[in-house]
Design an enzyme around this catalytic site. Structure first.
Site, PDB file in Angstrom:
ATOM      1  N   HIS A   1      50.474  45.107  35.236  1.00  0.00           N
ATOM      2  CA  HIS A   1      49.086  44.991  35.725  1.00  0.00           C
ATOM      3  C   HIS A   1      48.212  45.962  34.943  1.00  0.00           C
ATOM      4  O   HIS A   1      48.522  47.154  34.878  1.00  0.00           O
ATOM      5  CB  HIS A   1      49.003  45.325  37.222  1.00  0.00           C
ATOM      6  CG  HIS A   1      49.581  44.277  38.121  1.00  0.00           C
ATOM      7  ND1 HIS A   1      49.299  44.220  39.465  1.00  0.00           N
ATOM      8  CD2 HIS A   1      50.430  43.243  37.887  1.00  0.00           C
ATOM      9  CE1 HIS A   1      49.933  43.200  40.015  1.00  0.00           C
ATOM     10  NE2 HIS A   1      50.622  42.589  39.075  1.00  0.00           N
TER      11      HIS A   1
ATOM     12  N   TYR B   1      43.034  47.276  46.961  1.00  0.00           N
ATOM     13  CA  TYR B   1      43.004  48.337  47.978  1.00  0.00           C
ATOM     14  C   TYR B   1      41.688  48.181  48.744  1.00  0.00           C
ATOM     15  O   TYR B   1      40.614  48.285  48.148  1.00  0.00           O
ATOM     16  CB  TYR B   1      43.039  49.715  47.331  1.00  0.00           C
ATOM     17  CG  TYR B   1      44.378  50.145  46.762  1.00  0.00           C
ATOM     18  CD1 TYR B   1      44.755  49.804  45.469  1.00  0.00           C
ATOM     19  CD2 TYR B   1      45.245  50.928  47.511  1.00  0.00           C
ATOM     20  CE1 TYR B   1      45.969  50.226  44.947  1.00  0.00           C
ATOM     21  CE2 TYR B   1      46.458  51.355  46.998  1.00  0.00           C
ATOM     22  CZ  TYR B   1      46.811  51.001  45.715  1.00  0.00           C
ATOM     23  OH  TYR B   1      48.018  51.413  45.200  1.00  0.00           O
TER      24      TYR B   1
ATOM     25  N   PRO C   1      52.149  56.607  50.641  1.00  0.00           N
ATOM     26  CA  PRO C   1      52.347  55.531  49.648  1.00  0.00           C
ATOM     27  C   PRO C   1      51.083  55.048  48.946  1.00  0.00           C
ATOM     28  O   PRO C   1      51.173  54.272  47.999  1.00  0.00           O
ATOM     29  CB  PRO C   1      52.950  54.422  50.505  1.00  0.00           C
ATOM     30  CG  PRO C   1      52.448  54.686  51.887  1.00  0.00           C
ATOM     31  CD  PRO C   1      52.393  56.177  52.004  1.00  0.00           C
TER      32      PRO C   1
ATOM     33  N   LYS D   1      53.297  56.900  44.238  1.00  0.00           N
ATOM     34  CA  LYS D   1      53.896  57.945  43.403  1.00  0.00           C
ATOM     35  C   LYS D   1      55.343  58.283  43.736  1.00  0.00           C
ATOM     36  O   LYS D   1      56.014  58.953  42.945  1.00  0.00           O
ATOM     37  CB  LYS D   1      53.046  59.230  43.500  1.00  0.00           C
ATOM     38  CG  LYS D   1      51.699  59.087  42.839  1.00  0.00           C
ATOM     39  CD  LYS D   1      51.827  58.936  41.350  1.00  0.00           C
ATOM     40  CE  LYS D   1      50.523  58.597  40.675  1.00  0.00           C
ATOM     41  NZ  LYS D   1      50.697  57.583  39.632  1.00  0.00           N
TER      42      LYS D   1
ATOM     43  N   TYR E   1      46.727  57.078  38.238  1.00  0.00           N
ATOM     44  CA  TYR E   1      47.460  55.933  38.777  1.00  0.00           C
ATOM     45  C   TYR E   1      48.540  55.448  37.800  1.00  0.00           C
ATOM     46  O   TYR E   1      49.675  55.199  38.190  1.00  0.00           O
ATOM     47  CB  TYR E   1      46.495  54.791  39.107  1.00  0.00           C
ATOM     48  CG  TYR E   1      47.066  53.775  40.066  1.00  0.00           C
ATOM     49  CD1 TYR E   1      47.839  52.717  39.599  1.00  0.00           C
ATOM     50  CD2 TYR E   1      46.853  53.851  41.430  1.00  0.00           C
ATOM     51  CE1 TYR E   1      48.385  51.781  40.460  1.00  0.00           C
ATOM     52  CE2 TYR E   1      47.388  52.926  42.308  1.00  0.00           C
ATOM     53  CZ  TYR E   1      48.157  51.887  41.820  1.00  0.00           C
ATOM     54  OH  TYR E   1      48.701  50.965  42.682  1.00  0.00           O
TER      55      TYR E   1
HETATM   56  C1  PHB Z   1      53.957  48.013  46.850  1.00  0.00           C
HETATM   57  O1  PHB Z   1      53.867  47.065  46.039  1.00  0.00           O
HETATM   58  O2  PHB Z   1      54.876  48.068  47.688  1.00  0.00           O
HETATM   59  C2  PHB Z   1      52.935  49.107  46.812  1.00  0.00           C
HETATM   60  C3  PHB Z   1      51.917  49.044  45.917  1.00  0.00           C
HETATM   61  C4  PHB Z   1      50.968  50.064  45.883  1.00  0.00           C
HETATM   62  C5  PHB Z   1      51.073  51.122  46.745  1.00  0.00           C
HETATM   63  C6  PHB Z   1      52.128  51.193  47.640  1.00  0.00           C
HETATM   64  C7  PHB Z   1      53.071  50.168  47.676  1.00  0.00           C
HETATM   65  O3  PHB Z   1      50.151  52.110  46.721  1.00  0.00           O
END
Ligand code: PHB
Ligand code: APR
Length: 401
Positions: A72, A203, A294, A298, A386
């Site tokens: 991505h 997000y 999460p 990280k 990120y």
């Molecule tokens: C996930 O794909 O499980 C995932 C992606 C981004 C995050 C946390 C988990 O910040």
């Protein structure tokens, strides 16, 4: 039983450490309290930093990741009913993330270890650490169906047994420096048998709470919503989950695709750091030493960074008697850990609704989102954190077999 490095825990930290040590000609034995099926079947997160992807490829365990993982170039932030893309690839001079589930990484590492003839004892019981202050520490444990206790004598112990494992507890409490923050948020995560609904992660900061759109494959999606951490998953019917996802993510002309939910659970959120990552001949790595919420994706990447430093230190020790990196292990790892803690804390407080907040604090949050999505400097800061900050120590992996 004897080995050079006794590793407790076959999570990403323990397995990757054993793999890196193997490439440097250093022996290790892994003791894991769960079964192979369990560790390869535990659903966790799935975002790999550029550096983690490069490491897995450079050490010969990246083939399936490159085939089945999804690169991505950006992520999207949604608030006030609008979506804003952060072009991380553009802003970081070409870096990207790869979405590839943690349990798939574990499968690849277990396969590579066993293929190389490594010893991994699954389903061990009652693991305890002894003589860790000496140059000959040992681990006592029971084998799967054993009644007697085995002793694994080693030069070093690597505590890769996660937050609830025995390794950190083996360091005298009065010598451990621990710092923690508990968030008033929980994440309800689902795996859904639905088509991919968006090419990149979304997000969302919504008045009903945070939501995240992620993916696992064109057929399986991974989504999360903010819930009360004390809530019980039995209170969340599939319909209720989908209606919350629709409420927090749908926009004009765009609606999330709902369908069969094949897995769901609620996790609480904390930030935790044990700054004493090294004690005698015991070294902690991964979740045994630190937990991140999460939101910044990280967790696994920090575990990979820790074991790169540890493998480098052990390699220098065994190949040239050099102890500098081992001596500075905590200091080197903590610089990266605290930066990842800062980023994860920032993403969490910027994107989750704190219903205790005043309207003033709420507007500050929205202004933060507005700034990040309208300032190249702020977007670049998010992007570089990120995709993963550069490793303090560079390690080139040449096979020494
Ligand atoms: C996930 O794909 O499980 C995932 C992606 C981004 C995050 C946390 C988990 O910040
Ligand atoms: N004896 C042996 N093994 C143990 C014991 C014990 N007493 N206690 C725990 N373990 C094992 C667990 O079963 C698990 O497989 O240690 C392993 C620890 O793995 P993780 O918790 O995955 O921790 P780590 O390898 O540091 O990876 C960190 O995992 O939880 C995610 O978000 C986190 O992505 C991050 C990553």
């Amino acid at each position: 039983m004897h080995t050079q490095v006794g590793i407790i825990g076959a999570g990403p930290a323990g397995l990757l450490l054993s793999h890196l040590l193997h490439l440097q000609g250093i022996d290790s034995i892994i003791l894991e309290s769960r079964s192979r099926e369990e560790i390869e079947g535990t659903i966790r997160a799935g975002v790999l930093e550029q550096g983690t992807v490069d490491l897995l490829n450079a050490t010969g365990v990246g083939a399936r990741m490159m085939k089945e993982g999804h690169a991505h170039h950006g992520i999207e932030l949604q608030f006030n009913g609008r979506r804003h893309r952060i072009d991380m690839h553009e802003l970081t001079g070409g870096k990207k993330i790869t979405v590839y589930a943690q349990h798939e990484v574990i499968k690849d590492l277990v396969a590579a270890r066993l293929e190389a003839g490594a010893k991994i004892y699954f389903n061990v019981k009652d693991v305890s650490l002894h003589q860790i202050e000496t140059s000959s520490p040992l681990i006592r444990f029971q084998l799967e169906n054993g009644t007697d206790y085995e002793e694994l004598n080693c030069d070093f112990i690597a505590g890769c047994d996660g937050f609830h494992g025995p390794s950190r507890q083996a360091i005298p409490a009065n010598l451990r420096v621990e710092k923690q923050k508990i968030y008033p948020f929980g994440w309800l995560g689902i795996l859904a048998k639905t088509p991919q609904v968006n090419p990149e992660l979304i997000y969302s900061n919504h008045e009903r709470g945070f939501a995240l759109i992620s993916t696992r494959s064109p057929e399986i999606q991974r989504h999360y919503i903010q819930v009360d951490p004390k809530d019980d998953i039995t209170n969340w019917s599939d319909d209720r989950i989908w209606s919350e996802l629709h409420a927090r993510l749908d926009m004009d002309g765009w609606s999330i695709l709902d369908g069969p939910i094949i897995q769901k659970n609620i996790v609480s959120m904390r930030s935790f750091v044990c700054e004493t990552m090294h004690y005698g001949n015991l070294f902690l790595a991964g979740d045994a030493a630190h937990i991140v919420p999460p939101t910044g994706a990280k967790g696994l990447n920090l575990a990979a960074a820790d074991v790169q430093v540890l493998a480098r230190g052990l390699s220098e020790y065994y190949h040239s008697g050099e102890e500098d990196t081992l001596t500075r292990y905590s200091e080197i790892c903590l610089r990266r850990i605290w930066k990842a803690q800062r980023f994860s804390y920032w993403m969490t407080t910027m994107l989750h609704r704190n219903f205790e907040h005043s309207s003033f604090e709420h507007n500050i949050q929205l202004a933060e989102l507005d700034y990040v999505t309208s300032s190249q400097a702020a977007a670049t800061s998010l992007a570089e954190n990120y995709v993963g900050l550069p490793m303090e120590i560079q390690t080139n992996y040449s096979i020494r077999i």
